[in-house]
Design a protein around this motif. Sequence first.
Motif, PDB file in Angstrom:
ATOM      1  N   LYS A  36       0.794  -1.216   0.000  1.00 29.03           N
ATOM      2  CA  LYS A  36       0.000   0.000   0.000  1.00 29.03           C
ATOM      3  C   LYS A  36       0.833   1.276   0.000  1.00 29.03           C
ATOM      4  N   GLY A  37       2.161   1.166  -0.087  1.00 26.81           N
ATOM      5  CA  GLY A  37       3.017   2.336  -0.062  1.00 26.81           C
ATOM      6  C   GLY A  37       2.902   3.184  -1.318  1.00 26.81           C
ATOM      7  N   TYR A  38       3.300   4.432  -1.194  1.00 22.11           N
ATOM      8  CA  TYR A  38       3.193   5.378  -2.300  1.00 22.11           C
ATOM      9  C   TYR A  38       3.908   4.860  -3.553  1.00 22.11           C
ATOM     10  N   TYR A  39       5.083   4.314  -3.379  1.00 18.95           N
ATOM     11  CA  TYR A  39       5.862   3.863  -4.533  1.00 18.95           C
ATOM     12  C   TYR A  39       5.431   2.500  -5.050  1.00 18.95           C
ATOM     13  N   LYS A  40       4.404   1.934  -4.471  1.00 15.96           N
ATOM     14  CA  LYS A  40       3.831   0.693  -4.999  1.00 15.96           C
ATOM     15  C   LYS A  40       2.596   0.972  -5.847  1.00 15.96           C
ATOM     16  N   GLY A  41       2.192   2.246  -5.893  1.00 18.40           N
ATOM     17  CA  GLY A  41       0.977   2.611  -6.601  1.00 18.40           C
ATOM     18  C   GLY A  41       1.216   2.939  -8.059  1.00 18.40           C
ATOM     19  N   ALA A  42       0.353   3.780  -8.595  1.00 16.90           N
ATOM     20  CA  ALA A  42       0.435   4.166 -10.002  1.00 16.90           C
ATOM     21  C   ALA A  42       1.621   5.080 -10.246  1.00 16.90           C
ATOM     22  N   ASP A  43       1.886   5.344 -11.516  1.00 12.63           N
ATOM     23  CA  ASP A  43       2.987   6.229 -11.926  1.00 12.63           C
ATOM     24  C   ASP A  43       2.793   7.617 -11.309  1.00 12.63           C
ATOM     25  N   PRO A  44       3.739   8.065 -10.459  1.00  6.68           N
ATOM     26  CA  PRO A  44       3.562   9.364  -9.803  1.00  6.68           C
ATOM     27  C   PRO A  44       4.117  10.541 -10.601  1.00  6.68           C
ATOM     28  N   LEU A  45       4.707  10.276 -11.765  1.00  7.64           N
ATOM     29  CA  LEU A  45       5.414  11.309 -12.520  1.00  7.64           C
ATOM     30  C   LEU A  45       4.509  11.998 -13.531  1.00  7.64           C
ATOM     31  N   LEU A  85      24.304   1.268 -12.939  1.00  5.50           N
ATOM     32  CA  LEU A  85      23.156   1.095 -12.041  1.00  5.50           C
ATOM     33  C   LEU A  85      22.441   2.415 -11.844  1.00  5.50           C
ATOM     34  N   GLU A  86      21.125   2.413 -12.036  1.00  6.49           N
ATOM     35  CA  GLU A  86      20.337   3.599 -11.712  1.00  6.49           C
ATOM     36  C   GLU A  86      19.451   3.300 -10.511  1.00  6.49           C
ATOM     37  N   LEU A  87      19.453   4.222  -9.557  1.00  7.33           N
ATOM     38  CA  LEU A  87      18.615   4.112  -8.371  1.00  7.33           C
ATOM     39  C   LEU A  87      17.341   4.916  -8.590  1.00  7.33           C
ATOM     40  N   GLY A  88      16.195   4.257  -8.497  1.00  4.25           N
ATOM     41  CA  GLY A  88      14.928   4.949  -8.714  1.00  4.25           C
ATOM     42  C   GLY A  88      14.803   5.477 -10.124  1.00  4.25           C
ATOM     43  N   PRO A  89      14.747   4.602 -11.135  1.00  8.36           N
ATOM     44  CA  PRO A  89      14.813   5.049 -12.537  1.00  8.36           C
ATOM     45  C   PRO A  89      13.551   5.663 -13.118  1.00  8.36           C
ATOM     46  N   GLY A  90      12.499   5.857 -12.322  1.00  2.00           N
ATOM     47  CA  GLY A  90      11.305   6.512 -12.854  1.00  2.00           C
ATOM     48  C   GLY A  90      10.709   5.757 -14.017  1.00  2.00           C
ATOM     49  N   ARG A  91      10.443   6.466 -15.093  1.00  5.76           N
ATOM     50  CA  ARG A  91       9.876   5.832 -16.285  1.00  5.76           C
ATOM     51  C   ARG A  91      10.942   5.255 -17.203  1.00  5.76           C
ATOM     52  N   GLY A  92      12.205   5.405 -16.829  1.00  2.46           N
ATOM     53  CA  GLY A  92      13.288   4.960 -17.704  1.00  2.46           C
ATOM     54  C   GLY A  92      13.727   6.034 -18.675  1.00  2.46           C
ATOM     55  N   THR A  93      13.152   7.224 -18.547  1.00  4.75           N
ATOM     56  CA  THR A  93      13.455   8.319 -19.478  1.00  4.75           C
ATOM     57  C   THR A  93      14.914   8.741 -19.386  1.00  4.75           C
ATOM     58  N   LEU A  94      15.406   8.927 -18.161  1.00  9.04           N
ATOM     59  CA  LEU A  94      16.796   9.359 -17.984  1.00  9.04           C
ATOM     60  C   LEU A  94      17.760   8.350 -18.591  1.00  9.04           C
ATOM     61  N   THR A 119      11.089  -0.478  -7.244  1.00 11.74           N
ATOM     62  CA  THR A 119      10.104  -1.287  -6.536  1.00 11.74           C
ATOM     63  C   THR A 119       8.688  -1.109  -7.065  1.00 11.74           C
ATOM     64  N   ASN A 120       8.452  -0.123  -7.940  1.00 14.65           N
ATOM     65  CA  ASN A 120       7.103   0.171  -8.427  1.00 14.65           C
ATOM     66  C   ASN A 120       6.801  -0.663  -9.670  1.00 14.65           C
ATOM     67  N   PRO A 121       5.833  -1.581  -9.608  1.00 15.74           N
ATOM     68  CA  PRO A 121       5.545  -2.441 -10.759  1.00 15.74           C
ATOM     69  C   PRO A 121       5.152  -1.665 -12.010  1.00 15.74           C
ATOM     70  N   SER A 122       4.373  -0.588 -11.845  1.00 13.34           N
ATOM     71  CA  SER A 122       3.944   0.195 -13.008  1.00 13.34           C
ATOM     72  C   SER A 122       5.147   0.836 -13.691  1.00 13.34           C
ATOM     73  N   LEU A 123       6.058   1.384 -12.889  1.00 14.32           N
ATOM     74  CA  LEU A 123       7.236   2.013 -13.461  1.00 14.32           C
ATOM     75  C   LEU A 123       8.187   0.982 -14.074  1.00 14.32           C
ATOM     76  N   MET A 124       8.269  -0.194 -13.483  1.00 13.30           N
ATOM     77  CA  MET A 124       9.131  -1.241 -14.046  1.00 13.30           C
ATOM     78  C   MET A 124       8.672  -1.599 -15.460  1.00 13.30           C
ATOM     79  N   ALA A 125       7.376  -1.616 -15.679  1.00 12.08           N
ATOM     80  CA  ALA A 125       6.854  -1.916 -17.013  1.00 12.08           C
ATOM     81  C   ALA A 125       7.248  -0.822 -18.003  1.00 12.08           C
ATOM     82  N   GLU A 126       7.163   0.448 -17.563  1.00 13.34           N
ATOM     83  CA  GLU A 126       7.558   1.550 -18.440  1.00 13.34           C
ATOM     84  C   GLU A 126       9.055   1.524 -18.698  1.00 13.34           C
ATOM     85  N   GLN A 127       9.836   1.200 -17.680  1.00 13.92           N
ATOM     86  CA  GLN A 127      11.280   1.107 -17.866  1.00 13.92           C
ATOM     87  C   GLN A 127      11.626   0.032 -18.888  1.00 13.92           C
TER      88      GLN A 127
END
Length: 359
Positions: A36-45, A85-94, A119-127
């Motif tokens: 239920k954590g913030y970073y487990k939810g939808a794309d926050p970006l 290694l990227e820490l917290g890669p967001g959408r993979g844009t960087l 750790t965010n499944p939605s972002l992992m898919a975008e990455q």
Amino acid sequence: MPDSPTLPELIDMQIRTTGPMSVATYMGLSLTHPHKGYYKGADPLGAKGDFITAPEISQMFGELLGFFFVNLWQQMSQPKEFTLLELGPGRGTLMADMLRVACRAEGFRDALDLRLFETNPSLMAEQNARLEAYDPKWIDGFDKVGPGPLLVVANEFFDALPIRQFVRTDQGWHERMVGLIEGKRAFGLSPTPLPPSVMPDAVAKAPPNAIYEVAFAGSEVMTRLAGTISTQGGAILAIDYGYATTQTGETLQGVRRHAYADVLESPGDTDLSAHVDFDALGIAAHKAGLAVQPLVSQGQFLDRLGLGDRAKALALANPASAADIAAARKRLTAPDQMGELFKAFCAASPGLFPPAFSA
């Protein structure tokens, strides 16, 4: 079958059961609760999310960082195998923008072992959608990297790690806690003061009611990564908002839908962050054996890497977008926007000369 408790309910239940929790525990639950954590939810970006980061503002940001890491790889005599290694890669844009530039260097792509800490499944898919061609691997531990040199990039990662807060009173320093008052979450103080010897000299003479924030989690991450780099070679580049020297002052904040929000109101639905103490990160990296570079502002860093020339070239190639490109450059570098508040930190193996830090 009854609905499972919400994250606010779980936090309140924990407080009622075990007593007030530290700010760090509250942040950890709010951001990274397994379900239920913030970073487990939808794309926050992005515009529809809660915040926008530099890579989403302009491709130029990632392109210049790609040049930065190619330069270091070349300084290391172009190893045939290395981990990026990227820490917290967001959408993979960087990373996509970085590798579009970096892989133009002969041998870089073949030597690349790309790892992503996410750790965010939605972002992992975008990455994966953006980076699949580079065969990325997702890791959940900082020890899960290859045996070769390690290059690390962390953009707006350290600001999201949990912090503890301490408040100065007439009796000494007390840890700030999150508890319940008439059923509502509220801040309070631990009744037991800390021994004066555990507080750093930089805050020893702070006035009453001063707040000191310490990110033990950030220092631990830096210690572990720097230890690996010290053994295997490489560097870590962290870009974030924060301050150069340890100091007092509250910086913990909540953001929801691009507006400031009460940090205690909606855990799990609010992005929580705090300014990074780069001095503390530098101490951790130095103790591990790395050479810590002089801290520079994001504006200085990007300008020294050639942002002005890249903006001109991009505008010439895309004249219809010239105004947008100029606006993006200003947002990234202007002192009253991201240019001064955000800093670029680098710690590297002795003998490496990270570009833009010695200009």
